[in-house]
Design a protein around this motif. Structure first.
Motif, PDB file in Angstrom:
ATOM      1  N   ASP A 109     100.728 -17.141  70.736  1.00 58.08           N
ATOM      2  CA  ASP A 109     101.723 -18.133  70.342  1.00 58.08           C
ATOM      3  C   ASP A 109     102.960 -18.050  71.227  1.00 58.08           C
ATOM      4  N   GLU A 110     103.388 -16.830  71.538  1.00 58.54           N
ATOM      5  CA  GLU A 110     104.552 -16.643  72.417  1.00 58.54           C
ATOM      6  C   GLU A 110     104.231 -17.073  73.847  1.00 58.54           C
ATOM      7  N   ARG A 138      89.369 -19.926  68.296  1.00 62.48           N
ATOM      8  CA  ARG A 138      89.487 -18.476  68.488  1.00 62.48           C
ATOM      9  C   ARG A 138      90.948 -18.079  68.708  1.00 62.48           C
ATOM     10  N   LEU A 139      91.670 -18.905  69.448  1.00 63.41           N
ATOM     11  CA  LEU A 139      93.087 -18.622  69.690  1.00 63.41           C
ATOM     12  C   LEU A 139      93.890 -18.726  68.410  1.00 63.41           C
ATOM     13  N   ALA A 140      93.542 -19.702  67.585  1.00 62.70           N
ATOM     14  CA  ALA A 140      94.245 -19.869  66.309  1.00 62.70           C
ATOM     15  C   ALA A 140      94.112 -18.607  65.461  1.00 62.70           C
ATOM     16  N   GLU A 141      92.918 -18.003  65.490  1.00 63.10           N
ATOM     17  CA  GLU A 141      92.684 -16.789  64.715  1.00 63.10           C
ATOM     18  C   GLU A 141      93.467 -15.599  65.267  1.00 63.10           C
ATOM     19  N   ARG A 142      93.727 -15.604  66.589  1.00 64.47           N
ATOM     20  CA  ARG A 142      94.388 -14.462  67.238  1.00 64.47           C
ATOM     21  C   ARG A 142      95.808 -14.795  67.669  1.00 64.47           C
ATOM     22  N   ARG A 143      96.384 -15.839  67.115  1.00 65.50           N
ATOM     23  CA  ARG A 143      97.666 -16.358  67.612  1.00 65.50           C
ATOM     24  C   ARG A 143      98.798 -15.345  67.524  1.00 65.50           C
ATOM     25  N   ASN A 144      98.708 -14.376  66.614  1.00 64.14           N
ATOM     26  CA  ASN A 144      99.776 -13.387  66.462  1.00 64.14           C
ATOM     27  C   ASN A 144      99.381 -11.992  66.942  1.00 64.14           C
ATOM     28  N   SER A 145      98.243 -11.911  67.641  1.00 69.62           N
ATOM     29  CA  SER A 145      97.827 -10.631  68.233  1.00 69.62           C
ATOM     30  C   SER A 145      98.430 -10.512  69.640  1.00 69.62           C
ATOM     31  N   SER A 151      89.854 -10.706  74.215  1.00 71.78           N
ATOM     32  CA  SER A 151      88.691 -10.588  75.096  1.00 71.78           C
ATOM     33  C   SER A 151      88.926 -11.440  76.344  1.00 71.78           C
ATOM     34  N   GLY A 152      88.086 -11.244  77.359  1.00 73.32           N
ATOM     35  CA  GLY A 152      88.201 -12.031  78.580  1.00 73.32           C
ATOM     36  C   GLY A 152      88.087 -13.525  78.319  1.00 73.32           C
ATOM     37  N   GLY A 153      87.163 -13.893  77.440  1.00 76.80           N
ATOM     38  CA  GLY A 153      86.992 -15.304  77.110  1.00 76.80           C
ATOM     39  C   GLY A 153      88.205 -15.867  76.383  1.00 76.80           C
ATOM     40  N   GLU A 154      88.767 -15.075  75.477  1.00 81.92           N
ATOM     41  CA  GLU A 154      89.959 -15.527  74.743  1.00 81.92           C
ATOM     42  C   GLU A 154      91.164 -15.648  75.674  1.00 81.92           C
ATOM     43  N   GLN A 155      91.278 -14.733  76.634  1.00 82.57           N
ATOM     44  CA  GLN A 155      92.368 -14.832  77.602  1.00 82.57           C
ATOM     45  C   GLN A 155      92.216 -16.071  78.475  1.00 82.57           C
TER      46      GLN A 155
END
Length: 270
Positions: A109-110, A138-145, A151-155
C-alpha cells in the motif's frame, strides 16, 4: 464487408540508433510502432537490444551513458526524442524495468502511495489503489505486509501496480516473466490482457518467453543484434517455421532466455 481500420500508433520509433559511451552501437536503425490500445511484443535473445529499445522510449538512456544518435521517437504524434524521462512519465509513458525493484521496506500500500504522481488527490489515489487491488487480489491480501517478504510473483504484481498508479497511456514491461513459475506467468499475463481490454491501455512487452508473449499480443517484433529482423501478427510469428523451431518447440526452444545461439536461415529476412 469492410476491413477494420488499423489503429493509429500511440508510439512510433523511426530508424533509431543508440550509442553507449559514444562508441558502442546498441541498436541499429530500429523502427517499431505500437497501435493505440494494442499489446505488442518485442522478442529476442539476451543482448539483442530489447531493453535498450525500452530505455530509449522512456528516456532512461542518459543514466547509463547512452544516447540516441540517430532517428526519432514520437508519442501521440509528438516528437519526444529529446524530452526528459520525468516529463515522458507525465505524458503517459510508464516503464516497468527488469528486476521488480519495489521498495522492500514499505508495504504494498505504501509502495502504491509512493508511486502516485505529485498532485494526485487522496480520493483519486484511493480509487486507483482499489482498481489495482481488484486486478491483483493477491496484493489486496498482502497490502499491509512488508514488500520484501512478498513472493517473486507478488513483487512483480506490485511493480505493475506501481506503474498503473501513474495512469499511463503506454505501459512498457521488461521481462515480467523472468524467474517466475509458469502458472504465475499465465496469471500475470492474463491480468495484463484484462487491463488492456478494460482500460484500453497500450502495452509494449519485452519478453524472452516467446510462447507466453505471443498468446496475449496482437503483433510482435523480433530483434537480433540490435536490428529488427522480423515483424508480423502474433499468429504469423507463431506459424513461422524458424520461430517454431528455435523458440516455440520443446526443450530449450520454448524460452529465448535459454537459447545461447542459433544460425539464422536466409528466409529469416525474406
Amino acid at each position: 464487408m469492410q476491413e477494420k481500420a488499423e489503429a493509429a500508433p500511440i508510439l512510433s520509433m523511426n530508424s533509431v540508433e543508440v550509442l553507449y559511451d559514444n562508441i558502442m552501437l546498441a541498436i541499429k536503425g530500429v523502427s517499431i510502432q505500437v497501435p493505440t490500445g494494442e499489446m505488442i511484443a518485442l522478442l529476442g535473445s539476451n543482448g539483442a537490444g530489447k531493453s535498450t529499445t525500452l530505455k530509449a522510449i522512456s528516456g532512461l538512456l542518459k543514466a547509463e551513458r547512452g544516447r540516441i544518435s540517430r532517428g526519432e521517437i514520437a508519442f501521440q504524434g509528438t516528437d519526444i526524442t529529446e524530452v526528459l524521462a520525468q516529463n515522458r512519465v507525465g505524458m503517459g509513458i510508464c516503464h516497468v524495468i527488469e528486476g521488480r525493484r519495489v521498495f522492500e521496506h514499505l508495504t504494498p500500500d505504501e509502495n502504491l502511495t509512493a508511486a502516485a504522481p505529485r498532485g494526485m488527490s487522496r480520493s483519486a489515489l484511493n480509487a486507483e489503489k482499489e482498481k489495482i487491488y481488484n486486478y491483483f487480489p493477491r496484493l489486496a491480501e498482502r497490502r499491509n505486509s512488508q514488500a520484501g517478504y512478498l513472493s517473486g510473483g507478488e513483487q512483480q504484481m506490485l511493480a505493475i501496480g506501481r506503474a498503473l498508479v501513474t495512469q499511463p497511456s503506454l505501459l512498457m514491461l521488461d521481462e515480467p516473466s523472468l524467474g517466475l513459475a509458469p502458472f504465475l506467468v499465465e496469471e500475470i499475463f492474463g491480468i495484463l490482457q484484462k487491463i488492456n481490454r478494460e482500460e484500453g491501455m497500450s502495452v509494449l512487452l519485452v519478453e524472452q518467453n516467446a510462447l507466453a508473449a505471443l498468446e496475449i499480443v496482437s503483433q510482435g517484433y523480433l530483434i537480433e543484434n540490435g536490428r529488427v529482423v522480423m515483424h508480423g501478427t502474433a499468429e504469423a510469428l507463431k506459424s513461422n517455421s524458424d520461430i517454431q523451431e528455435f523458440y516455440l518447440g520443446g526443450g530449450e526452444g520454448t524460452n529465448f532466455h535459454n537459447v545461447k545461439h542459433y544460425s539464422r536461415r536466409k528466409r529469416w529476412l525474406s
